[in-house]
Design a protein around this motif. Structure first.
Motif, PDB file in Angstrom:
ATOM      1  N   ILE A 135      49.134 -58.470  -2.352  1.00  0.00           N
ATOM      2  CA  ILE A 135      49.146 -58.983  -0.910  1.00  0.00           C
ATOM      3  C   ILE A 135      50.389 -59.108  -0.133  1.00  0.00           C
ATOM      4  CG2 ILE A 135      48.424 -60.673   0.647  1.00  0.00           C
ATOM      5  CD1 ILE A 135      45.942 -60.920  -1.136  1.00  0.00           C
ATOM      6  N   LEU A 136      51.353 -59.643  -0.958  1.00  0.00           N
ATOM      7  CA  LEU A 136      52.519 -60.094  -0.530  1.00  0.00           C
ATOM      8  C   LEU A 136      53.309 -58.709  -0.282  1.00  0.00           C
ATOM      9  CD1 LEU A 136      53.587 -63.039  -2.649  1.00  0.00           C
ATOM     10  CD2 LEU A 136      53.275 -62.986  -0.143  1.00  0.00           C
ATOM     11  N   GLU A 137      53.088 -57.681  -0.950  1.00  0.00           N
ATOM     12  CA  GLU A 137      54.149 -56.592  -0.695  1.00  0.00           C
ATOM     13  C   GLU A 137      53.324 -55.752   0.585  1.00  0.00           C
ATOM     14  OE1 GLU A 137      56.563 -54.789  -2.389  1.00  0.00           O
ATOM     15  OE2 GLU A 137      56.843 -56.778  -3.156  1.00  0.00           O
ATOM     16  N   VAL A 138      52.044 -55.563   0.805  1.00  0.00           N
ATOM     17  CA  VAL A 138      51.406 -55.180   1.935  1.00  0.00           C
ATOM     18  C   VAL A 138      51.960 -55.920   3.029  1.00  0.00           C
ATOM     19  CG1 VAL A 138      49.398 -54.629   3.165  1.00  0.00           C
ATOM     20  CG2 VAL A 138      49.638 -54.252   0.697  1.00  0.00           C
ATOM     21  N   LEU A 139      52.026 -57.264   3.237  1.00  0.00           N
ATOM     22  CA  LEU A 139      52.594 -57.866   4.270  1.00  0.00           C
ATOM     23  C   LEU A 139      54.043 -57.670   4.681  1.00  0.00           C
ATOM     24  CD1 LEU A 139      50.792 -61.386   3.609  1.00  0.00           C
ATOM     25  CD2 LEU A 139      50.010 -59.673   5.053  1.00  0.00           C
ATOM     26  N   LYS A 140      54.534 -57.644   3.740  1.00  0.00           N
ATOM     27  CA  LYS A 140      56.081 -57.330   3.693  1.00  0.00           C
ATOM     28  C   LYS A 140      56.386 -55.745   4.627  1.00  0.00           C
ATOM     29  CE  LYS A 140      58.027 -58.758  -0.401  1.00  0.00           C
ATOM     30  NZ  LYS A 140      58.742 -58.617  -1.689  1.00  0.00           N
ATOM     31  N   LEU A 141      55.223 -55.090   4.119  1.00  0.00           N
ATOM     32  CA  LEU A 141      55.152 -53.532   5.092  1.00  0.00           C
ATOM     33  C   LEU A 141      55.012 -53.807   6.455  1.00  0.00           C
ATOM     34  CD1 LEU A 141      53.412 -51.424   2.605  1.00  0.00           C
ATOM     35  CD2 LEU A 141      55.667 -50.846   3.409  1.00  0.00           C
ATOM     36  N   ILE A 142      54.013 -54.780   6.873  1.00  0.00           N
ATOM     37  CA  ILE A 142      53.184 -54.843   7.994  1.00  0.00           C
ATOM     38  C   ILE A 142      54.489 -55.769   9.048  1.00  0.00           C
ATOM     39  CG2 ILE A 142      51.713 -55.963   9.318  1.00  0.00           C
ATOM     40  CD1 ILE A 142      49.730 -55.481   7.079  1.00  0.00           C
ATOM     41  N   ASP A 143      54.919 -56.628   8.228  1.00  0.00           N
ATOM     42  CA  ASP A 143      55.778 -57.582   9.003  1.00  0.00           C
ATOM     43  C   ASP A 143      57.267 -57.244   9.226  1.00  0.00           C
ATOM     44  OD1 ASP A 143      55.953 -60.397  10.324  1.00  0.00           O
ATOM     45  OD2 ASP A 143      57.374 -60.708   8.645  1.00  0.00           O
TER      46      ASP A 143
END
Length: 299
Positions: A135-143
């Motif tokens: 989840i944190l990896e995906v949020l890094k992408l988005i943010d």
């Protein structure tokens, strides 16, 4: 939406209430002449450390047709993010270059995305089925890492499930993930009549019942909505229940009252242990007061 910005949209709903179907409906509504669609499912990645790399590889395959420089810029950007070791150079030797040049590379990519006539929409599904690190990896992408101009992220997930995985102890109306999305759209809850109608139509379509059976199915579904809504609260539950009924009734068709069969199947779906007890007679007994041992009562 402003093409100069990155937009992140959260489509939220509980498990089984149609988030994936809703994303497909959004996609169908988008004019392909105006939007470029990118589909990304983090669950397809080999491991957590490959999530961002896989995303950018997917992006290259889509965006390469708009700008020949895009693939090379993204590769260099991935090296700057230390997602890959560009040109087989040992990462430690070029760490300083990576840190210094990262913003410049991102700026080049931002300009490329901004120049594209179409708006780029990235659909991310199954976000709520990931582990915390994923989840944190995906949020890094988005943010941050993939926050380019003219890009819209649309992510579907169950807020409570993600909060649980993240260990978020915040109050119910404030979640860790809220910080990463500029807009949230909760999927509207449909009246249960939609589920009931869907169930009835599917049973008629698959079972091809005669008039008596059809009336029995319709009567039980309509008059016992309060029961069905508790046992089958989501469309996913309804679909699984239908598959179960269709499978099980094939061996007893004609020997059971269809309406009663639908109810006993609800017990099997929701409480399989209790269903087995019923099957083995552990919770029922027969009374022969009137000479009919075929009638069973709860103990």
């Amino acid at each position: 939406m402003d093409r100069k910005k990155t937009w992140s949209i959260a489509v939220t709903a509980s498990w089984g209430t149609g988030k994936t179907s809703f994303l497909k409906m959004i996609e169908l509504c988008l004019d392909k002449e105006k939007f470029e669609i990118v589909k990304f499912n983090p669950r397809d990645c080999k491991s957590t450390k490959h999530i961002q790399e896989s995303f950018f590889v997917t992006l290259v395959s889509i965006m390469g047709k708009y700008d020949a420089r895009c693939a090379n810029h993204i590769k260099n950007y991935m090296a700057a993010l230390q997602l890959i070791d560009n040109k087989d150079i040992v990462a430690k030797v070029i760490n300083f270059y990576k840190i210094w040049d990262r913003d410049n590379l991102k700026l080049k990519l931002t300009k490329i995305f901004a120049a594209i006539e179409k708006k780029v929409v990235v659909f991310i599904d199954d976000f709520d089925r990931l582990e915390k690190a994923e989840i944190l990896e995906v949020l890094k992408l988005i943010d941050s890492n993939a926050a380019f101009s003219n890009v819209v992220f649309v992510t579907a997930y169950d807020k409570n499930q993600v909060a649980k995985v993240m260990g978020d102890s915040s109050v119910s109306d404030s979640y860790f993930t809220d910080k990463f999305f500029s807009l949230e759209y909760p999927i509207p809850v449909r009246p249960y009549a939609y589920y009931s109608n869907y169930m009835f139509k599917k049973f008629v379509e698959i079972l091809q019942p005669d008039e008596y059976e059809q009336n029995s199915i319709l009567t039980n579904i309509n008059t016992r909505t309060s029961i069905f809504s508790v046992y089958l609260p989501t469309l996913r539950d309804v679909k699984r229940y239908i598959n179960q009924v269709v499978t099980d009734i094939s061996g007893v068709r004609g020997d059971v009252v269809v309406g009663d069969f639908l109810l006993i199947q609800l017990i099997k779906y929701k409480y399989p242990d209790e269903f087995r007890k019923i099957y083995y007679g552990d919770c029922l007994e027969s009374h022969s007061l009137w000479g009919d041992s075929r009638v069973y009562y709860r103990k």
